[in-house]
Design a protein around this motif. Structure first.
Motif, PDB file in Angstrom:
ATOM      1  N   LEU A 125       0.803  -1.229   0.000  1.00 19.16           N
ATOM      2  CA  LEU A 125       0.000   0.000   0.000  1.00 19.16           C
ATOM      3  C   LEU A 125       0.835   1.277   0.000  1.00 19.16           C
ATOM      4  N   LYS A 126       2.128   1.163  -0.220  1.00 19.78           N
ATOM      5  CA  LYS A 126       2.988   2.327  -0.003  1.00 19.78           C
ATOM      6  C   LYS A 126       2.670   3.506  -0.932  1.00 19.78           C
ATOM      7  N   ASP A 127       2.127   3.251  -2.109  1.00 20.84           N
ATOM      8  CA  ASP A 127       1.759   4.339  -3.022  1.00 20.84           C
ATOM      9  C   ASP A 127       0.257   4.418  -3.260  1.00 20.84           C
ATOM     10  N   ALA A 128      -0.506   3.644  -2.511  1.00 19.96           N
ATOM     11  CA  ALA A 128      -1.944   3.556  -2.765  1.00 19.96           C
ATOM     12  C   ALA A 128      -2.692   4.771  -2.226  1.00 19.96           C
ATOM     13  N   ALA A 154      -3.564  -1.278   7.875  1.00 18.26           N
ATOM     14  CA  ALA A 154      -2.433  -0.639   7.200  1.00 18.26           C
ATOM     15  C   ALA A 154      -2.900   0.552   6.367  1.00 18.26           C
ATOM     16  N   ALA A 155      -4.058   0.419   5.730  1.00 19.19           N
ATOM     17  CA  ALA A 155      -4.614   1.532   4.951  1.00 19.19           C
ATOM     18  C   ALA A 155      -4.964   2.711   5.848  1.00 19.19           C
ATOM     19  N   ARG A 156      -5.529   2.417   7.017  1.00 13.70           N
ATOM     20  CA  ARG A 156      -5.892   3.480   7.959  1.00 13.70           C
ATOM     21  C   ARG A 156      -4.644   4.255   8.412  1.00 13.70           C
ATOM     22  N   LYS A 157      -3.539   3.540   8.658  1.00 14.57           N
ATOM     23  CA  LYS A 157      -2.307   4.206   9.091  1.00 14.57           C
ATOM     24  C   LYS A 157      -1.815   5.197   8.049  1.00 14.57           C
ATOM     25  N   ARG A 158      -2.077   4.885   6.781  1.00 15.70           N
ATOM     26  CA  ARG A 158      -1.614   5.737   5.684  1.00 15.70           C
ATOM     27  C   ARG A 158      -2.694   6.705   5.201  1.00 15.70           C
ATOM     28  N   ASN A 159      -3.828   6.743   5.879  1.00 13.31           N
ATOM     29  CA  ASN A 159      -4.929   7.633   5.508  1.00 13.31           C
ATOM     30  C   ASN A 159      -5.417   7.366   4.084  1.00 13.31           C
ATOM     31  N   ILE A 160      -5.415   6.087   3.716  1.00 15.17           N
ATOM     32  CA  ILE A 160      -5.903   5.660   2.405  1.00 15.17           C
ATOM     33  C   ILE A 160      -7.417   5.476   2.479  1.00 15.17           C
ATOM     34  N   THR A 161      -8.134   5.952   1.480  1.00 18.67           N
ATOM     35  CA  THR A 161      -9.578   5.737   1.434  1.00 18.67           C
ATOM     36  C   THR A 161      -9.869   4.250   1.285  1.00 18.67           C
ATOM     37  N   ASP A 181     -19.930 -11.400  13.558  1.00 15.30           N
ATOM     38  CA  ASP A 181     -18.730 -11.529  14.387  1.00 15.30           C
ATOM     39  C   ASP A 181     -17.528 -10.823  13.762  1.00 15.30           C
ATOM     40  N   ILE A 182     -17.503 -10.755  12.440  1.00 14.05           N
ATOM     41  CA  ILE A 182     -16.298 -10.328  11.714  1.00 14.05           C
ATOM     42  C   ILE A 182     -16.447  -8.966  11.036  1.00 14.05           C
ATOM     43  N   LEU A 183     -17.583  -8.738  10.391  1.00 18.45           N
ATOM     44  CA  LEU A 183     -17.720  -7.548   9.537  1.00 18.45           C
ATOM     45  C   LEU A 183     -17.725  -6.221  10.299  1.00 18.45           C
ATOM     46  N   PRO A 184     -18.224  -6.146  11.545  1.00 19.12           N
ATOM     47  CA  PRO A 184     -18.190  -4.847  12.225  1.00 19.12           C
ATOM     48  C   PRO A 184     -16.784  -4.261  12.366  1.00 19.12           C
ATOM     49  N   GLU A 185     -15.802  -5.077  12.732  1.00 18.13           N
ATOM     50  CA  GLU A 185     -14.440  -4.538  12.895  1.00 18.13           C
ATOM     51  C   GLU A 185     -13.864  -4.083  11.556  1.00 18.13           C
ATOM     52  N   LEU A 186     -14.213  -4.788  10.484  1.00 18.68           N
ATOM     53  CA  LEU A 186     -13.755  -4.378   9.154  1.00 18.68           C
ATOM     54  C   LEU A 186     -14.429  -3.075   8.731  1.00 18.68           C
ATOM     55  N   THR A 187     -15.712  -2.959   9.008  1.00 20.25           N
ATOM     56  CA  THR A 187     -16.463  -1.760   8.634  1.00 20.25           C
ATOM     57  C   THR A 187     -15.995  -0.538   9.412  1.00 20.25           C
ATOM     58  N   ALA A 188     -15.531  -0.759  10.640  1.00 26.79           N
ATOM     59  CA  ALA A 188     -15.069   0.357  11.473  1.00 26.79           C
ATOM     60  C   ALA A 188     -13.911   1.108  10.833  1.00 26.79           C
ATOM     61  N   GLY A 189     -13.176   0.452   9.924  1.00 19.99           N
ATOM     62  CA  GLY A 189     -12.065   1.111   9.254  1.00 19.99           C
ATOM     63  C   GLY A 189     -12.358   1.510   7.827  1.00 19.99           C
ATOM     64  N   PRO A 223     -18.086   5.972  13.061  1.00 18.14           N
ATOM     65  CA  PRO A 223     -17.823   7.346  12.608  1.00 18.14           C
ATOM     66  C   PRO A 223     -16.913   7.439  11.384  1.00 18.14           C
ATOM     67  N   GLN A 224     -16.103   6.392  11.122  1.00 20.86           N
ATOM     68  CA  GLN A 224     -15.222   6.429   9.956  1.00 20.86           C
ATOM     69  C   GLN A 224     -16.006   6.391   8.650  1.00 20.86           C
ATOM     70  N   VAL A 225     -17.220   5.835   8.690  1.00 18.94           N
ATOM     71  CA  VAL A 225     -18.034   5.697   7.480  1.00 18.94           C
ATOM     72  C   VAL A 225     -18.557   7.068   7.058  1.00 18.94           C
ATOM     73  N   LYS A 226     -18.143   7.511   5.889  1.00 17.62           N
ATOM     74  CA  LYS A 226     -18.554   8.826   5.386  1.00 17.62           C
ATOM     75  C   LYS A 226     -19.664   8.728   4.346  1.00 17.62           C
ATOM     76  N   THR A 227     -19.694   7.614   3.636  1.00 21.25           N
ATOM     77  CA  THR A 227     -20.616   7.463   2.515  1.00 21.25           C
ATOM     78  C   THR A 227     -21.192   6.059   2.518  1.00 21.25           C
TER      79      THR A 227
END
Length: 331
Positions: A125-128, A154-161, A181-189, A223-227
C-alpha cells in the motif's frame, strides 16, 4: 506502484455455452473472476493504476489466473502462490423467466488457507490512495478475515480511502464465525460502504425505518463511514432489468434515474462494475451525483458483456450516463 489496491479471492469461472442448462452442456467456457478483482480490472481499463492481492495455487491454473489479470492491465506483483487449490464456480445463464444459477466449489482454496503474515501490507500500500474489499473474502476462513483486517489497518495508518462491499454470501460462513462476528471490525475502518437496510440490520443489529435512517444510525456506530451506497434492481425478467442507485453522504440522499437493460447478456459482475464506476467517479469528479450516475452506467454496460469483468472505455460509460442507450452501430 498501484494507486488502487483490491484484495480478495479470484475463481475459475466455468460457464455453459450460450444459455444451455448444466444438464445440456458438454463443454464449459473458462475465464477467471472475483468481485474485488473485477473492480480493479474495470478501473485499469479506464487508465487507473491498479493492483490485486490474492493467493493462487502454484500450478499452471494459478499462473493462468494471474496472467488473465495481468493481460487486463492489473498489477499482479503482489499475488502469492501456494496452497492446495483454485476456487471454482459454475454458471448457467438464465433467460426470460428462468434465472441464472451459480454453483460454488471453493472450500479449502489457496486464499482460504493463507497465512496473513505472508502479506507485507506496508509495501503493498505504499503508493496507494484507495483500498477495496468485499464481504465474501472474510467468509472464507479466519485466516482470510485476519489478512483483510491487517490490510484495512495498514490503509488506515496511511490515511488511504477504504471502500467495502459488505454484501456477503451466508452459505460460505462455515468456520464457526458469523458475519456479525467479523464484519463490524472491518467496517469500522471503512470510508465508503456498499450496503442496504437489510444487511445493516443483519450484520450490525442497527435499525432504520428507511435507507437514510439506517445510514444515519450506521454512521453513529461507525464514525469512519462517510458514505453509504446502495443499488436497486427491478427484475422484469432474467433478461430485462431496471437499475438505479442511492448515495447517502451524511447530509443528503442522492439518487439516479432508472437505466433499462434489455436484453441482458451476462448479469454477473454488474455490482462490481457499479463499484468501479463509483470509485472512478469519486476520484475523478468533484460531484457525487455524477459519480453515482457513472457507477450505474458502468453497471448497465457490464450487463451487455460476457464474463465477470467490465471491459470498456470511459467514453462508452459516459455516453450511457448521458442517456445514449440506443445501441446504434459505430462506424
Amino acid at each position: 506502484m498501484a494507486q488502487i489496491v483490491s484484495f480478495g479471492e479470484v475463481l475459475m469461472r466455468l460457464s455453459t455455452p450460450g444459455f444451455s442448462r448444466f444438464e445440456q452442456a458438454r463443454q464449459l467456457n473458462v475465464t477467471y473472476a472475483g468481485g474485488e478483482a473485477n473492480v480493479s480490472t474495470a478501473l485499469a481499463y479506464w487508465g487507473h493504476s491498479t493492483a490485486h492481492v490474492t493467493r493462487f495455487p502454484d500450478s499452471p491454473i494459478g499462473r493462468a489466473a494471474a496472467q488473465y489479470l495481468h493481460f487486463h492491465g492489473v498489477d499482479t506483483s503482489h499475488i502469492l502462490f501456494g496452497g492446495p487449490r483454485m476456487a471454482v464456480y459454475f454458471l448457467e445463464t438464465g433467460a426470460a423467466m428462468r434465472g441464472s444459477q451459480i454453483v460454488y466449489d471453493r472450500a479449502n482454496s489457496s486464499l482460504a488457507t493463507i497465512d496473513p503474515k505472508e502479506l507485507d501490507w506496508d509495501n503493498i500500500l505504499k503508493d496507494a490512495k484507495w483500498f477495496h474489499w468485499a464481504g465474501i473474502t472474510p467468509a472464507l476462513s479466519q485466516e482470510a478475515a485476519d489478512a483483510l483486517l491487517d490490510g484495512i489497518k495498514a490503509a488506515r495508518k496511511r490515511n488511504i480511502t477504504v471502500s467495502g462491499d459488505i454484501f456477503y454470501r451466508a452459505n460460505l460462513w462455515k468456520y464457526g464465525k458469523k458475519p456479525s462476528d467479523i464484519l463490524p471490525e472491518l467496517t469500522a475502518g471503512t470510508d465508503v460502504v456498499i450496503a442496504n437496510s437489510i444487511n445493516i440490520k443483519e450484520i450490525f443489529d442497527i435499525d432504520g425505518n428507511d435507507f437514510v435512517e439506517s445510514c444515519v444510525n450506521l454512521q453513529k456506530a461507525f464514525p469512519q463511514v462517510k458514505t453509504v451506497v446502495d443499488t436497486k434492481r427491478t427484475s422484469i425478467s432474467a433478461s430485462h432489468n431496471l437499475l438505479r442507485a442511492f448515495l447517502w453522504n451524511g447530509k443528503e440522499l442522492l439518487e439516479t434515474e432508472d437505466i433499462e437493460i434489455n436484453p441482458i447478456i451476462d448479469r454477473v459482475g454488474g455490482g462490481d462494475a457499479f463499484i468501479a464506476g463509483l470509485i472512478h467517479g469519486l476520484i475523478t469528479f468533484d460531484d457525487q451525483q455524477k459519480a453515482l450516475e457513472f457507477g450505474v452506467a458502468a453497471s448497465a454496460l457490464k450487463h451487455t458483456i460476457e464474463g465477470d469483468a467490465l471491459i470498456s472505455t470511459i467514453a462508452e460509460v459516459e455516453a450511457i450516463r448521458q442517456g445514449e442507450t440506443s445501441g446504434r452501430i459505430k462506424r
